[in-house]
Design an enzyme around this catalytic site. Structure first.
Site, PDB file in Angstrom:
ATOM      1  N   GLU A 270       2.286  -8.224   4.202  1.00  0.00           N
ATOM      2  CA  GLU A 270       3.567  -8.467   3.548  1.00  0.00           C
ATOM      3  C   GLU A 270       4.351  -7.196   3.308  1.00  0.00           C
ATOM      4  OE1 GLU A 270       2.367 -12.459   1.006  1.00  0.00           O
ATOM      5  OE2 GLU A 270       2.304 -10.552  -0.017  1.00  0.00           O
TER       6      GLU A 270
ATOM      7  N   CYS B 102       9.112  -1.932   0.085  1.00  0.00           N
ATOM      8  CA  CYS B 102       7.713  -1.735  -0.286  1.00  0.00           C
ATOM      9  C   CYS B 102       6.882  -2.170   0.921  1.00  0.00           C
ATOM     10  CB  CYS B 102       7.420  -2.596  -1.514  1.00  0.00           C
ATOM     11  SG  CYS B 102       5.724  -2.530  -2.072  1.00  0.00           S
TER      12      CYS B 102
ATOM     13  N   CYS C 273      -7.207  -4.710   1.335  1.00  0.00           N
ATOM     14  CA  CYS C 273      -7.479  -3.399   0.751  1.00  0.00           C
ATOM     15  C   CYS C 273      -8.950  -3.339   0.362  1.00  0.00           C
ATOM     16  CB  CYS C 273      -6.609  -3.177  -0.489  1.00  0.00           C
ATOM     17  SG  CYS C 273      -6.768  -1.509  -1.194  1.00  0.00           S
TER      18      CYS C 273
END
Ligand code: SAH
Length: 365
Positions: A108, A121, A128
């Site tokens: 995203e 962003c 992660c």
């Protein structure tokens, strides 16, 4: 005679994105022209389209000979990211995009428009591996590193969107999915493409690019030595090791003092103020004594070259944690400032579309 496959034509393994034009530096771009039988000067021409006009479809690059367009497309412009959906909120001023990579991986990015600036962003990894318990992305684990081009192309698409609106993309924050300093080389190459002027990059000012890290101390030092002047943001979240071991598990490897030493090294080398991220969590890290200790430690380590960014916690689904009450947040700010450290509260955009900090965890299509 042994023939080696040109790098640009290598078949991608599952999970390894095909090489794309945006993966290559100036020399690599020239070499790739040679491999497909085009003169080297075409590399700059294509780069001006990609980085200067945000055009990623060679068929639209009409100053290329017609028979070259298809060749360039096949060799250097594999489809990397396909938008699965765009979701908007804040009256259309915030837009989250869910992307699907060629191997099906989801990631995203979030575009936030403000008067006079627009911030994107971006994600540096799919998922992660840092496992911070308050972060949605951290709960799903790491799927894989993104390639340089997968990072860069998130920027190109947003820059094209802003241009179509008669405006400009001005700021980039590596605060989407992933730990940028755990994908160091690809992120560094992406930073160069994002900041170098056209035809080598988008020409976004270094100061307007923020790399946010859990505090990967050795790589903070490495980044300091690259001769860049991007803004470093360190996700500290608490000034004491005992709690930080839990909130940011990599603290078990690089403790607070090491992280702050590395941040100071970054500030010394680059002359830049370091930004400290602190997600304020009710009754977990919002105590008066922690605010005092935070201010003291930061002032000692970084003097005036530091700024604290408080992020009211965005509770993730199923989390028992919540943001601090406004009164405690105000007191926290007051106490940090009393130690001589500037401290502000981040405006949280995108809450209602799960696009706020730490909520980026692709839920599927
Ligand atoms: N891996 C990088 C980038 C992560 S996202 C890093 O840790 O810095 C950017 C910021 O959002 C980090 O400071 C992260 O700790 C913070 N964050 C994550 N989840 C959050 C949540 N639920 N609420 C508020 N901030 C959060």
């Amino acid at each position: 005679m042994a023939t080696s496959l040109p790098i640009v034509l290598k078949a991608p393994r599952r999970g390894t994105p095909a090489t794309h034009f945006a993966d290559l530096d100036a020399d690599g771009r020239k070499a790739s022209m040679k491999e497909i039988g085009l003169p080297a000067f075409r590399a700059d021409q294509i780069a001006r389209h990609y980085y200067g006009r945000f055009e990623a479809d060679p068929m639209e690059m009409t100053d290329l000979p017609e028979n070259a367009r298809q060749k360039v497309k096949e060799a250097l412009f594999p489809t990397l990211l396909t938008p699965v959906k765009h979701i908007s909120c804040d009256d259309g001023e915030t837009r989250k995009t869910l992307w699907k990579a060629a191997d099906g991986t989801l990631l995203e990015s979030v575009l936030m428009k403000y008067p006079g600036r627009a911030t994107l962003c971006i994600s540096s990894q799919a998922g992660c591996g840092m496992a911070c318990p308050f972060c949605a992305t951290g709960q799903g684990g790491l799927q894989r590193n993104l390639s340089t081009a997968e990072i860069v192309d998130q920027v190109r698409e947003a820059a094209a969107t802003m241009e179509a609106e008669g405006s400009r993309l001005t700021n980039i924050v590596f605060m989407g999915m992933g730990e940028p300093l755990a994908n160091y080389n690809r992120v560094l190459a992406a930073v160069r493409r994002i900041t170098e002027p056209a035809p080598n990059g988008f020409g976004i000012s270094m100061r307007n690019v923020t790399v946010s890290t859990v505090g990967f101390a050795p790589n903070i030092r490495r980044l300091a030595d690259e001769g860049l002047s991007v803004t470093l943001a360190v996700s500290l979240h608490t000034p004491d090791d005992e709690l930080r071991d839990e909130l940011v598990p990599i603290n078990n490897r690089f403790e607070v003092s090491e992280v702050l030493d590395a941040a100071r090294y970054y500030a010394d080398k680059t002359g830049r103020r370091v930004s400290i991220e602190y997600a304020l969590i009710r009754d977990i890290n919002d105590h008066d004594w922690r605010a005092d200790l935070l201010g003291k430690k930061l002032h000692k380590a970084l003097g005036s070259r530091v700024h604290v960014n408080l992020i009211p916690l965005n509770p993730t689904p199923g989390s028992k944690w919540d943001a601090s009450p406004k009164k405690q947040q105000d007191e926290f700010v007051r106490r940090v400032i009393a130690q001589g450290v500037p401290c502000t509260v981040r405006d949280t955009r995108g809450n209602e579309i799960a696009a706020a900090c730490g909520q980026l965890a692709a839920e599927g299509e």
